[in-house]
Motif scaffolding. Structure first.
Motif: not given
Length: 107
Positions: A28-33
């Motif tokens: 879910x957090x891939x976009x914030x990496x």
């Protein structure tokens, strides 16, 4: 009596091997990496691949030793292969994320 011995043998057969724990393809957090996070995850994946490759290389010797003691504990699972495929798929996803973030080429 025979039925109980057969049941015990079947239960013990389930003891051989281990359950695969593949990495998730996406989170879910891939976009914030950030680029640094992506590089760190790729490094962790390389280490895990090295560990799994070592485990795969040791498996035949382990199985031969166990075969001599008790064939019920032989490891016929494909857990290593499953985990390696999952890491390869995750690395492809990391490639996509790095391109999307315009990160420098991985070292």
């Amino acid at each position: 009596m025979r039925v109980s011995i057969v049941l015990i043998c079947l239960i013990l057969c389930a003891c051989g091997g281990r359950v695969a724990k593949p990495v998730a393809l996406s989170n879910d957090f891939d976009a914030q990496l950030s680029c640094d996070h992506l590089a760190a995850e790729r490094t962790a994946n390389r280490r895990r691949v090295a560990d799994l490759t070592h485990e795969k290389d040791q498996k035949p010797g382990y199985n031969i030793g166990i075969l001599l003691l008790s064939p019920l504990f032989l490891d016929f699972s494909n857990s290593v292969r499953t985990e390696l495929k999952a890491i390869a798929a995750r690395d492809q996803r990391l490639d996509e994320l790095e391109r999307a973030h315009a990160c420098p080429a991985p070292r």
